[in-house]
Design an enzyme around this catalytic site. Structure first.
Site, PDB file in Angstrom:
ATOM      1  N   HIS A 120      -7.564  -3.492   5.030  1.00  0.00           N
ATOM      2  CA  HIS A 120      -6.977  -2.140   4.933  1.00  0.00           C
ATOM      3  C   HIS A 120      -7.755  -1.322   3.906  1.00  0.00           C
ATOM      4  O   HIS A 120      -8.133  -0.173   4.154  1.00  0.00           O
ATOM      5  CB  HIS A 120      -5.498  -2.246   4.533  1.00  0.00           C
ATOM      6  CG  HIS A 120      -4.920  -0.965   3.997  1.00  0.00           C
ATOM      7  ND1 HIS A 120      -5.174  -0.498   2.721  1.00  0.00           N
ATOM      8  CD2 HIS A 120      -4.125  -0.038   4.577  1.00  0.00           C
ATOM      9  CE1 HIS A 120      -4.559   0.655   2.544  1.00  0.00           C
ATOM     10  NE2 HIS A 120      -3.913   0.961   3.651  1.00  0.00           N
ATOM     11  N   SER A 155       0.825  -1.205   0.000  1.00  0.00           N
ATOM     12  CA  SER A 155       0.000   0.000   0.000  1.00  0.00           C
ATOM     13  C   SER A 155       0.856   1.250   0.000  1.00  0.00           C
ATOM     14  O   SER A 155       1.981   1.247   0.499  1.00  0.00           O
ATOM     15  CB  SER A 155      -0.914   0.026   1.223  1.00  0.00           C
ATOM     16  OG  SER A 155      -1.652   1.233   1.227  1.00  0.00           O
ATOM     17  N   GLU A 189      -9.941   1.944   4.295  1.00  0.00           N
ATOM     18  CA  GLU A 189      -9.654   3.119   3.453  1.00  0.00           C
ATOM     19  C   GLU A 189     -10.975   3.676   2.890  1.00  0.00           C
ATOM     20  O   GLU A 189     -11.223   4.889   2.932  1.00  0.00           O
ATOM     21  CB  GLU A 189      -8.704   2.680   2.334  1.00  0.00           C
ATOM     22  CG  GLU A 189      -8.420   3.691   1.254  1.00  0.00           C
ATOM     23  CD  GLU A 189      -7.532   3.079   0.152  1.00  0.00           C
ATOM     24  OE1 GLU A 189      -6.479   2.508   0.470  1.00  0.00           O
ATOM     25  OE2 GLU A 189      -7.904   3.175  -1.040  1.00  0.00           O
TER      26      GLU A 189
HETATM   27  C1  6PG Z   1      -3.342   1.331  -1.498  1.00  0.00           C
HETATM   28  C2  6PG Z   1      -4.702   1.441  -2.129  1.00  0.00           C
HETATM   29  C3  6PG Z   1      -4.776   0.829  -3.476  1.00  0.00           C
HETATM   30  C4  6PG Z   1      -6.162   0.887  -4.083  1.00  0.00           C
HETATM   31  C5  6PG Z   1      -6.524   2.220  -4.612  1.00  0.00           C
HETATM   32  C6  6PG Z   1      -7.824   2.303  -5.402  1.00  0.00           C
HETATM   33  O1  6PG Z   1      -3.304   0.762  -0.430  1.00  0.00           O
HETATM   34  O2  6PG Z   1      -2.350   1.838  -2.033  1.00  0.00           O
HETATM   35  O3  6PG Z   1      -5.620   0.790  -1.318  1.00  0.00           O
HETATM   36  O4  6PG Z   1      -4.354  -0.500  -3.328  1.00  0.00           O
HETATM   37  O5  6PG Z   1      -6.229   0.001  -5.131  1.00  0.00           O
HETATM   38  O6  6PG Z   1      -6.566   3.132  -3.569  1.00  0.00           O
HETATM   39  O7  6PG Z   1      -8.887   1.672  -4.817  1.00  0.00           O
HETATM   40  P1  6PG Z   1     -10.369   1.885  -5.366  1.00  0.00           P
HETATM   41  O8  6PG Z   1     -10.256   2.096  -6.847  1.00  0.00           O
HETATM   42  O9  6PG Z   1     -11.116   0.653  -5.060  1.00  0.00           O
HETATM   43  O10 6PG Z   1     -10.887   3.098  -4.682  1.00  0.00           O
END
Ligand code: 6PG
Length: 484
Positions: free
Chosen positions: A189, A131, A193
């Site tokens: 996570h 992430s 988010e």
């Molecule tokens: C991270 C994020 C990432 C995620 C994007 C988009 O931890 O860096 O969680 O992995 O894929 O933030 O997510 P959505 O397109 O589902 O909003």
């Protein structure tokens, strides 16, 4: 004969892959880069990787030949069939004890399956959550590796040196657990988010519609919040987004179509919570809110048909803004408590020994949900690794108790003004539900027994399932009891 020069191989030269390679190189590891379209390897070596120790390969065979033993190959390719396809291509060139790491956003059941299938072939599989986006990958991501524990000692030096560091210097990366545990924790996570983002958007809408604040004024509020208990990456970027002006001087955010996208990890969390019977309501509402937002045309029609109150706040705005901050904080605590409840259940179901304090530490820095608050969660689980519920920890019990008057007022005012607060209010409903020893499910059980002879358990005779002939017309035969 090709010399085995590289400490690790990385497949997939999209931006995340390239940045992870550069990060590993910065930390003194020799990386061999490979991409299916091999011209990308050449252009990477000639441009971004110029002057570094990074080497390239034009085939999977060459990549494997260039790796020191045990070989470590990390995949940063699209989750799903591409991962299986690369594993199949790699297998002929790997030996027992070699390690395949999947750093994509894979669904955890795939990682469970891959760990088992590869273990049978003597190959150690790791499914790792990564992430932090592009910048995290380049300068310090949060890494959540799980899978075959025998792989950990070999990959630990690389993973812990490239990972983000918490303010106390600890690496935001530790072993999460067996089989799919790494990708499971990454899924939660992402669900959290979604929840954090939804909460922020709800207070934004209240400040915008209810309080009539300008975007610059709201940016100030977020700037203040970011100095206190809400200090986090998402609050910080919201501050900056609100301040950002388009070429005509208007806030750019006001020009963005209000339909949220999603790649599915929040949905996975919601579905998984339903499957396990754990009420992760805030993440569920966050996913549904994205779904509702994308029904833009229907909402546009509804806005002309359905009546509601005028969203104007009358009262002390400054005091209410402080209450908004408290509501946001309390709902966030509930969201993390729900996320931890889900992980606790999954750990039981899969026999994973999840390190709850370690997970909070992995999320403390580098990732999208990084925040000061995660330090408190780590403390809670360090104080009591067997903590049944995060809300039972004295710090969080006190924090929610202190915030609750404000939280209740914010939800009540939003209801009166007709401003939707699905996440703020579901969190409050969960909190009130959890603290009720007695819920009205007694009546629900009576209804089930009334119409379907589903039986109920008497409080004065635990474990005894009985059926009542409520109408005098039904028989005394009951249906068998079962739980979904
Ligand atoms: C991270 C994020 C990432 C995620 C994007 C988009 O931890 O860096 O969680 O992995 O894929 O933030 O997510 P959505 O397109 O589902 O909003």
């Amino acid at each position: 004969m090709v010399e085995a020069v590289a400490d690790i191989g990385l497949i997939g030269l999209a931006v995340m892959g390239q940045n992870l390679i550069l990060n590993m190189n910065d930390h003194g590891f020799v990386v061999c880069a490979y991409n299916r379209t091999t011209s990308k390897v050449d252009s990477f070596l000639e441009n971004e990787a110029k002057g570094t120790n990074i080497v390239g390969a034009h085939s999977v065979e060459e990549l494997c030949a260039k790796l020191k033993r045990p070989r470590k190959v990390m995949l940063l390719v699209k989750a799903g069939s591409a991962v299986d396809a690369f594993i199949d291509q790699l297998l002929p060139f790997l030996e027992k004890g070699d390690i395949i790491i999947d750093g994509g956003n894979s669904h955890f059941p795939d990682s469970i399956r891959r760990t088992k299938e590869l273990e049978e072939k003597g190959i150690l599989f790791v499914g790792s959550g990564v992430s932090g986006g592009e910048e995290g990958a380049r300068f310090g991501p949060s890494l959540m590796p799980g899978g075959n524990p025998a792989a950990w000692e070999s990959i630990k030096p690389i993973f812990q040196s490239i990972a983000a560091k918490a303010p106390d210097g600890a690496a935001c990366c530790d072993w999460v657990g067996e089989t799919g545990a790494g990708h499971y924790v990454k899924m939660v996570h992402n669900g959290i988010e979604y929840g954090d983002m939804q909460l922020i958007t709800e207070v934004y809408q209240i400040m915008l519609e209810g309080l009539g604040l300008t975007h610059d004024e709201m940016a100030e509020v977020f700037a203040e919040w970011n100095k206190g208990e809400l200090d986090s990456f998402l609050i910080e970027i919201t501050r900056d987004i609100l301040k950002y002006k388009d070429t005509d001087g208007e806030p750019l955010v006001t020009k963005i179509r209000d339909t949220a996208g999603q790649k599915g990890t929040g949905k996975w969390t919601g579905i998984d919570s339903l499957d396990r019977g754990i009420p992760v309501t805030l993440i569920g509402e966050a996913v549904y809110s994205r779904c509702l937002s994308s029904l833009k045309d229907e909402r546009t029609r509804a806005s002309k048909i359905l009546k509601g109150p005028s969203p104007k706040f009358s009262g002390d705005k400054k005091a209410f803004i402080a209450q908004l901050g408290q509501a946001l904080y309390a709902a966030k605590i509930v969201s993390y408590a729900q996320g931890y409840m889900l992980m606790r259940q999954a750990a039981k179901d899969y026999d994973w020994k999840l390190n709850n304090a370690g997970i909070a530490l992995m999320w403390r820095g580098g990732c999208i949900i990084r925040s000061a608050f995660l330090g408190k969660i780590r403390d809670a689980y360090n104080n009591n690794p067997e903590l049944e519920n995060l809300l039972f920890d004295s710090f969080f019990a006190d924090a929610t108790a202190k915030a609750q008057d404000a939280w209740r007022n914010v939800v009540a005012q939003a209801v009166v003004m007709g401003i939707p607060t699905p996440a703020l209010s579901t969190a409050l409903n969960f909190y009130d539900g959890l603290r009720h020893e007695m819920l009205p499910a007694n009546l629900l059980q009576a209804q089930r027994d009334y119409f379907g002879a589903h039986t109920y358990e008497r409080l004065d005779a635990p474990g005894k399932w009985v059926h009542t002939n409520w109408t005098g017309r039904g028989g005394n035969v009951s249906a068998s009891t079962y739980d979904a």
